[in-house]
Design an enzyme around this catalytic site. Structure first.
Site, PDB file in Angstrom:
ATOM      1  N   GLU A 143      -2.267   4.047   1.066  1.00  0.00           N
ATOM      2  CA  GLU A 143      -3.097   2.912   2.154  1.00  0.00           C
ATOM      3  C   GLU A 143      -4.440   2.638   1.344  1.00  0.00           C
ATOM      4  O   GLU A 143      -5.153   3.561   0.704  1.00  0.00           O
ATOM      5  CB  GLU A 143      -3.472   3.534   3.454  1.00  0.00           C
ATOM      6  CG  GLU A 143      -4.502   2.641   4.120  1.00  0.00           C
ATOM      7  CD  GLU A 143      -4.593   3.100   5.681  1.00  0.00           C
ATOM      8  OE1 GLU A 143      -3.378   2.817   6.401  1.00  0.00           O
ATOM      9  OE2 GLU A 143      -5.737   3.382   6.099  1.00  0.00           O
ATOM     10  N   PHE A 173      -8.264   0.049   1.280  1.00  0.00           N
ATOM     11  CA  PHE A 173      -9.227  -0.673   2.121  1.00  0.00           C
ATOM     12  C   PHE A 173      -9.673  -1.841   1.024  1.00  0.00           C
ATOM     13  O   PHE A 173     -10.030  -1.462  -0.261  1.00  0.00           O
ATOM     14  CB  PHE A 173     -10.300  -0.088   2.495  1.00  0.00           C
ATOM     15  CG  PHE A 173     -11.108   0.786   1.995  1.00  0.00           C
ATOM     16  CD1 PHE A 173     -12.371   0.346   1.179  1.00  0.00           C
ATOM     17  CD2 PHE A 173     -10.785   2.061   1.692  1.00  0.00           C
ATOM     18  CE1 PHE A 173     -13.084   0.900   0.482  1.00  0.00           C
ATOM     19  CE2 PHE A 173     -11.672   2.838   0.859  1.00  0.00           C
ATOM     20  CZ  PHE A 173     -12.818   2.368   0.363  1.00  0.00           C
ATOM     21  N   HIS A 209      -2.671  -5.072   7.494  1.00  0.00           N
ATOM     22  CA  HIS A 209      -3.250  -4.446   8.814  1.00  0.00           C
ATOM     23  C   HIS A 209      -3.531  -5.965   9.305  1.00  0.00           C
ATOM     24  O   HIS A 209      -4.159  -6.617   8.777  1.00  0.00           O
ATOM     25  CB  HIS A 209      -4.117  -3.785   8.844  1.00  0.00           C
ATOM     26  CG  HIS A 209      -3.863  -2.384   8.470  1.00  0.00           C
ATOM     27  ND1 HIS A 209      -4.577  -1.267   8.757  1.00  0.00           N
ATOM     28  CD2 HIS A 209      -2.793  -1.801   7.444  1.00  0.00           C
ATOM     29  CE1 HIS A 209      -3.998  -0.241   8.379  1.00  0.00           C
ATOM     30  NE2 HIS A 209      -3.022  -0.484   7.324  1.00  0.00           N
ATOM     31  N   TYR A 221      -0.964   8.446  17.380  1.00  0.00           N
ATOM     32  CA  TYR A 221      -1.980   9.608  17.225  1.00  0.00           C
ATOM     33  C   TYR A 221      -1.397  10.978  17.627  1.00  0.00           C
ATOM     34  O   TYR A 221      -1.219  11.338  18.840  1.00  0.00           O
ATOM     35  CB  TYR A 221      -3.169   9.248  17.950  1.00  0.00           C
ATOM     36  CG  TYR A 221      -3.587   7.896  17.728  1.00  0.00           C
ATOM     37  CD1 TYR A 221      -4.886   7.571  16.877  1.00  0.00           C
ATOM     38  CD2 TYR A 221      -3.028   6.407  18.349  1.00  0.00           C
ATOM     39  CE1 TYR A 221      -5.229   6.445  16.750  1.00  0.00           C
ATOM     40  CE2 TYR A 221      -3.484   5.395  17.719  1.00  0.00           C
ATOM     41  CZ  TYR A 221      -4.739   5.391  16.936  1.00  0.00           C
ATOM     42  OH  TYR A 221      -5.056   4.156  16.857  1.00  0.00           O
ATOM     43  N   ASP A 236      -0.679   8.527  26.019  1.00  0.00           N
ATOM     44  CA  ASP A 236      -0.989   7.905  24.788  1.00  0.00           C
ATOM     45  C   ASP A 236       0.479   7.667  24.471  1.00  0.00           C
ATOM     46  O   ASP A 236       0.864   6.493  23.632  1.00  0.00           O
ATOM     47  CB  ASP A 236      -1.758   8.681  23.976  1.00  0.00           C
ATOM     48  CG  ASP A 236      -1.987   7.726  22.804  1.00  0.00           C
ATOM     49  OD1 ASP A 236      -2.412   6.619  22.740  1.00  0.00           O
ATOM     50  OD2 ASP A 236      -1.731   8.292  21.564  1.00  0.00           O
ATOM     51  N   SER A 290       3.976 -10.667 -29.503  1.00  0.00           N
ATOM     52  CA  SER A 290       5.161 -10.326 -30.583  1.00  0.00           C
ATOM     53  C   SER A 290       6.078  -9.575 -29.877  1.00  0.00           C
ATOM     54  O   SER A 290       5.529  -8.851 -29.116  1.00  0.00           O
ATOM     55  CB  SER A 290       4.317  -9.747 -31.914  1.00  0.00           C
ATOM     56  OG  SER A 290       3.681  -8.454 -31.340  1.00  0.00           O
TER      57      SER A 290
END
Length: 597
Positions: free
Chosen positions: A64, A66, A128, A198, A211, A485
């Site tokens: 990753e 940025f 992203h 996560y 979550d 070359s």
């Protein structure tokens, strides 16, 4: 070659028509190759590449990056792509920063950096895309642009709020799930979609369990795989994977690995991700927080040990490395894990673009050998690309060569450095000869500076050029100023670390080739000599007025590189093409000679 300001600017190239050349036999309507040299791993979708690696038990890594803040930083990052791409990442991904105009055409935008990686560096790339501060229409426009640029992979994220709290965008999306659904609705199955996971739960989620339910919603909406937020203990990730599988998430889950590289970067990243650093790590870091080398060495050790546990678990097919745009620690971690797999064998003798439009391309004119990114950029609007034998490049399908430049096609060296290498003032022709000779020999000039580049060659000499180094030095000292070359190669194994390319078990061939500037006096003398070697030697000479002298037959291409591989047609990936040569000399503002022997 002689610069046109010094003389009439004859430019030539020369090649040998013997030793397997098809220059006499090839026709304008020659067939296209039915068995291109590119393997499926370069042309298949990312999800398919990932699936094959999982099924074979072959581990991989991804990286990753940025977008940098300055154009100079972007040039450096692109050079880093080339270096780090040599280790064999399955893909790279480019983050999206709403405050940095990420969807624009600026050199530093996420869109342009990702496009550069796939088109000019040949790297499978993920862009992203966040919901932050964007309407549905704006997101659609970004996706259409990404598709037009050849990007086929999106990491769909809600994104971090610009301020302290998340603010709803009127006519936009507030959750990554909605973004995934939108991509699927508007673009069907065109994009491979990645989403974030996560391992300790999203910091804004009501609970870890809640979550996980949201993560499953994202996958059910159409995501193909998951990349996680960073973590500091292997058992944290392994528990997360187990919990995901328990609720029916079956797609690949890649651990986000963060090699600690500095005290301040660690604190900043932890602040942004709202994570806590385990006490046992802080006890090591605090006493050495002002010693960057010591912290980096610890970070490498910690990452390696954690990754060993992950890979040994059987639940981790690959690693996703958060590089912070640095390479030393990342490469060292991957080397110690045995994942950094530099392979000197190239699929073709030139850099392959990963743009889906160019996946059939397996032949190019040799004139751009030293400037592959320039060639890709200038032919990006062609409707078709040569596949197999070049045929007649005056065909309308090949299109026109465009005459404009990308910011990173300019010299990587600042003007001050170039003046030190090339001289503040040129008072005689021999001063030019010395610049070219010093570049070939890697010697310092009279001012004590190494000539590391030329206007036509911004990179160090290719390893195979060393095979001609002494001969090139001699001719450059005499005013034959070479810019391209290749040595004669007669049946070297395709695995050869210097000249090898293509699949294993094959053999590669090259005609000796030389491209140079020189004076009109040298041209007159050279023509007398070349007449003795016809038709074995092909030449093409053009001066500043456009006068053209050649012994090429009826504008037909002449293969100068070819390979023979088990179960395939003969591949001819590099050609001398008279039409392309004329374009090349006009668009580069110089007038070359080419001789193939």
């Amino acid at each position: 070659m002689v610069n046109q300001r010094l003389d009439t600017g004859w430019q030539a190239c020369k090649s040998d028509s013997s030793g397997g050349s098809n220059s006499g036999e090839s026709s304008k309507e020659s067939s296209r190759c039915s068995t291109p040299v590119l393997d499926a791993d370069r042309t298949d979708r990312l999800r398919d590449k990932m699936r094959r690696r999982i099924e074979s038990g072959d581990r991989w890594f991804s990286l990753e990056f940025f977008p940098p803040r300055t154009a100079g930083g972007a040039v450096n990052l692109i050079a880093r792509f080339d270096r780090m791409g040599s280790g064999g990442p399955l893909f790279i991904d480019i983050t999206w920063h709403p405050a940095g105009d990420p969807g624009s055409d600026k050199e530093t935008s996420s869109m342009m950096i990702a496009s550069t990686a796939i088109n000019y560096c040949g790297l499978e790339s993920i862009l992203h895309l966040t919901c932050c501060n964007q309407t549905k229409e704006k997101i659609t426009a970004h996706l259409n642009k990404a598709k037009r640029l050849g990007l086929k992979n999106i990491m769909a994220l809600r994104g971090d709020p610009i301020g302290a709290d998340w603010e709803e965008e009127e006519g936009g999306f507030n959750y990554a799930t909605d973004l995934v659904k939108h991509i699927r609705h508007e673009f069907d199955d065109y994009f491979d979609i990645c989403v974030a996971g996560y391992p300790t739960g999203h910091p804004e989620a009501e609970s870890y369990e809640e979550d996980l339910k949201h993560l499953k919603e994202k996958v059910d909406a159409g995501a193909h795989f998951i990349v996680t937020q960073l973590f500091f203990r292997a058992e944290t990730f392994l528990k997360f994977v187990k919990d995901c599988r328990a609720i029916g998430i079956t797609c690949p889950i890649l651990p986000g690995i963060f090699p600690i590289q500095g005290y301040h970067s660690l604190r900043q990243l932890v602040k942004l991700s709202k994570l806590e650093v385990p006490e046992e790590i802080m006890q090591v870091i605090e006493p050495i927080k002002d010693n960057d080398d010591a912290i980096r060495n610890y970070g490498i050790h910690h990452a390696v040990e954690m990754c060993k546990v992950l890979l040994a678990s059987g639940d981790v097919p690959g690693l996703h490395i958060y590089t912070l745009n640095r390479e030393v620690a990342t490469i060292e971690v991957l080397r110690q894990l045995g994942l950094w797999a530099e392979d000197p064998r190239r699929p073709l003798p030139w850099a392959v673009s990963a743009h889906p439009k160019r996946k059939v391309e397996d032949v190019r004119p040799i004139f751009w050998a030293s400037r592959p990114k320039s060639y890709i950029y200038r032919t990006q609007d062609w409707d078709d690309f040569p596949n197999g034998r070049w045929g007649n490049s005056s065909s309308p399908a090949f299109g026109e060569l465009t005459d404009y430049y990308l910011f990173y096609l300019k010299s990587k060296s600042p003007k001050e450095a170039l003046l030190k290498m090339w001289g503040e003032e040129l008072t005689r022709e021999e001063s030019v000869y010395e610049v070219f000779t010093n570049y070939i020999t890697s010697q310092v000039n009279q001012s004590g500076h190494k000539v590391r580049c030329l206007p036509w060659n911004d990179d160090p000499l290719a390893p195979e050029t060393n095979m001609l180094k002494e001969k090139l030095e001699k001719v450059n000292r005499r005013g034959v100023l070479t810019i391209n070359s290749q040595p004669n190669i007669n049946g070297k194994p395709s695995s050869d670390p210097i000249v090898g390319w293509g699949p294993p078990g094959g053999y590669v061939f090259q005609k000796a080739y030389l491209e140079f500037f020189t004076s009109s006096e040298n041209v007159s003398a050279l023509l007398k000599v070349l007449k003795k070697y016809e038709p074995r030697v092909n030449y093409h000479i053009v001066n500043v007025q456009g006068k053209n002298i050649t012994n090429a037959h009826d504008m037909q291409p002449n293969a100068v590189t070819w390979g023979i591989f088990p179960g395939r047609e003969i591949i001819q990936p590099t050609v001398v093409d008279p039409v392309s040569f004329m374009y090349w000399k006009f668009f580069n503002g110089q007038y070359p000679h080419r001789i193939t022997t």
